[in-house]
Design an enzyme around this catalytic site. Structure first.
Site, PDB file in Angstrom:
ATOM      1  CG  ASP A  83      -1.870   0.996   1.188  1.00 20.53           C
ATOM      2  OD1 ASP A  83      -1.743   1.976   0.515  1.00 20.53           O
ATOM      3  OD2 ASP A  83      -2.956   1.032   2.078  1.00 20.53           O
ATOM      4  CD  GLU A 126      -4.651  -0.520  -0.280  1.00 23.22           C
ATOM      5  OE1 GLU A 126      -4.800  -1.809  -0.307  1.00 23.22           O
ATOM      6  OE2 GLU A 126      -5.293   0.136   0.754  1.00 23.22           O
ATOM      7  CD  GLU A 171      -7.070   3.773   1.994  1.00 26.37           C
ATOM      8  OE1 GLU A 171      -6.648   2.517   1.762  1.00 26.37           O
ATOM      9  OE2 GLU A 171      -6.720   4.627   2.971  1.00 26.37           O
ATOM     10  CG  HIS A 183      -9.828   1.978   4.160  1.00 27.01           C
ATOM     11  ND1 HIS A 183     -10.295   2.656   5.121  1.00 27.01           N
ATOM     12  CD2 HIS A 183      -8.692   1.663   4.141  1.00 27.01           C
ATOM     13  CE1 HIS A 183      -9.216   2.958   5.877  1.00 27.01           C
ATOM     14  NE2 HIS A 183      -8.316   2.521   5.339  1.00 27.01           N
ATOM     15  CD  GLU A 224      -7.694  -2.754   4.983  1.00 25.82           C
ATOM     16  OE1 GLU A 224      -8.568  -1.942   4.205  1.00 25.82           O
ATOM     17  OE2 GLU A 224      -6.216  -2.240   4.977  1.00 25.82           O
TER      18      GLU A 224
HETATM   19 MG   LIG Z   1      -4.945   1.590   2.006  1.00 29.86          MG
END
Ligand SMILES: [Mg+2]
Length: 398
Positions: A221, A247, A275, A325, A348
C-alpha cells in the site's frame, strides 16, 4: 417511529500495551517536504508506562420508541458537522426511511459531496442501519439479503508495525500463525527517497515473501504517495515476490494516472485504490476511466451502507472487485456477507486500528483462524462495553 435525538458522545478508556503502540507510520503525500518526512508515528498520547488513553466518539440516534442506533468511532470534525448541520434534518423523521434521509442530507450539504460532510453522512447512515436491524431484530446482513457464504477470509493489514526487515519477518510469521492467508504492508519510501528508498522497499517485501512462503498473499500500500513511473518501476522490482496488488499508488484525483498504471501493470499484479474517493459518482468516474482492478471505498467515508450497495452494483457491472477499506470491520462484515464472493473475496482487517476502533464495542468483530463468520447480533451489533468506559462527555457545538 420518529427520531427523537442524535447525540455525539466521546468515551475515554485505557488500553494496556507494553512498549510503543505505533512503531512506524505509513508514507504520506505530504512527505515530499522534509519537515513532514521527519515526523514519527505519534498518534496516541501515552498515559503512562505500558498504557494508552483511548478516546473514541460515537454517534447515537435515539427514537421515541426506545430503539437506538450507534455508529463510530467518528472524528470530532464529523461530530461537529452532525451536531450543527444534520441534527435538525433528522430530528422528527422516520429512521427506517434510509434512502430518503440519505438523499435529503446529500442534497442539503452541496459542498459536502466529498470529505468530512460525506464522512458524517456515512456514519449517520451506518447508525440508521444499526437502528433498522435492531427494530426488526435481525443482523444487517440479513436485511441486505445475506449471508452469501459461511466465511470470508480476512487479510491482515500491518499498518503501525516496524518495517525493520527482521521485525517485519517476526510479525509476518505471527500473522500467518494466526491463520491469515494474506497480509498487507505499507512501504515507507517513495519517489523523493532515491535509490536507497527503492532498495528498502524491495528488502521489506523480499523479507515478507521469504517468511510467509509462496502460498500467502502479500499486498503493498503506497497511500497515494508514489507516481506513475515510480509505481511501474516498483512493480518491476517487486514482481519476483509476486505481490497480489499494489494499492493507492497516486491520489484518487488522477484517474488518467491510475488508468496508465493499470494498463501497463505486469500481468498477475492488481492495481487497487479509492479508499479516499466518495459516493457512487466519484467511484464511477474512476471505473469509467478503467482506473483500477479493485476498488476499496470505505463504508464509513464513502456514503455508508446505503451508498456502498450502489457502488457494489457499479463494481459488479464493470466486473471489478470491491473490498471496502477497513476503518470499520463490523459495518464491512455485514455489507460483505451480503455481496457475491467474486465481487468481494476478502475483508480488510487493520490489526492495530481494530484494537482501537473496536476497543469500546461489546461485540467486536475479529477474525478467527483468518476468517470472519456472519455476525449474529441485531443491527450492526454496535453495543458499547460499559466496563471499558472510564468517562464520557457529550459533545455540543453551540
Ligand atoms: Mg489503503
Amino acid at each position: 417511529m420518529k427520531i427523537a435525538a442524535v447525540r455525539c458522545v466521546e468515551y475515554t478508556g485505557t488500553l494496556d500495551h507494553p512498549g510503543a503502540f505505533w512503531e512506524e507510520r505509513l508514507i504520506r503525500p505530504v512527505d515530499i517536504y522534509p519537515q513532514f518526512r521527519a515526523e514519527g508515528p505519534g498518534f496516541l498520547p501515552p498515559t503512562g508506562s505500558g498504557s494508552y488513553r483511548v478516546t473514541s466518539v460515537f454517534v447515537h440516534i435515539q427514537t421515541d420508541e426506545g430503539v437506538t442506533g450507534t455508529a463510530g468511532p467518528i472524528t470530532r470534525e464529523q461530530a461537529h458537522v452532525i451536531e450543527t448541520g444534520f441534527v435538525p434534518l433528522l430530528t422528527g423523521q422516520d429512521p427506517l426511511a434510509t434512502e430518503y434521509l440519505w438523499d435529503v442530507m446529500y442534497r442539503y450539504a452541496v459542498h459536502g459531496r466529498k470529505g468530512v460532510e460525506m464522512m458524517a453522512i456515512s456514519a449517520l447512515d451506518c447508525a440508521l442501519w444499526d437502528l433498522k436491524g435492531r427494530f426488526f431484530g435481525v443482523p444487517v446482513h440479513v436485511l441486505l439479503g445475506g449471508p452469501t457464504r459461511a466465511t470470508i477470509p480476512a487479510y491482515a493489514s500491518a499498518l503501525g508495525y516496524s518495517l525493520d526487515p527482521d521485525k517485519a519477518r517476526e510479525r509476518a510469521a505471527e500473522i500467518v500463525g494466526r491463520g491469515f492467508t494474506a497480509t498487507k504492508w505499507f512501504p515507507r519510501h517513495g519517489p523523493t527517497d532515491g535509490k536507497a528508498g527503492i532498495e528498502a522497499n524491495v528488502a521489506l517485501v523480499a523479507a515478507l515473501r521469504e517468511t510467509v512462503g509462496p502460498d500467502v498473499d502479500i499486498m503493498v500500500d503506497a497511500w497515494m504517495s508514489w507516481d506513475v513511473p515510480y509505481t511501474l518501476q516498483m512493480a518491476e522490482r517487486l514482481a519476483e515476490y509476486a505481490p497480489r496488488w499494489i494499492e493507492e499508488p497516486v491520489m484518487p484525483d488522477k484517474p488518467a494516472s491510475y488508468a496508465e498504471i493499470t494498463r501497463r501493470m505486469r500481468p498477475g499484479i492488481l492495481v487497487s485504490g479509492a479508499e479516499h474517493e466518495y459516493t457512487r459518482w466519484g467511484i464511477h468516474q474512476l471505473m469509467a476511466a478503467g482506473a483500477m482492478h479493485l476498488y476499496q471505498p470505505d463504508t464509513y467515508w464513502a456514503g455508508g451502507i446505503s451508498e456502498m450497495l450502489k457502488i457494489a452494483a457499479l463494481a459488479s457491472a464493470y466486473d471489478v472487485q470491491l473490498i471496502p477499506h477497513g476503518h470499520s470491520v463490523p459495518a464491512n462484515t455485514h455489507l460483505s456477507f451480503a455481496l457475491s464472493p467474486t465481487l468481494t473475496p476478502m475483508i480488510e482487517y487493520l490489526i492495530k486500528w481494530n484494537t482501537l476502533h473496536q476497543w469500546f464495542l461489546a461485540h467486536p468483530v475479529h477474525p478467527v483462524d483468518g476468517v470472519l463468520t456472519p455476525p449474529t447480533q441485531p443491527g450492526l451489533g454496535m453495543d458499547l462495553d460499559e466496563n471499558r468506559i472510564e468517562s464520557r462527555q457529550e459533545l455540543t457545538f453551540a
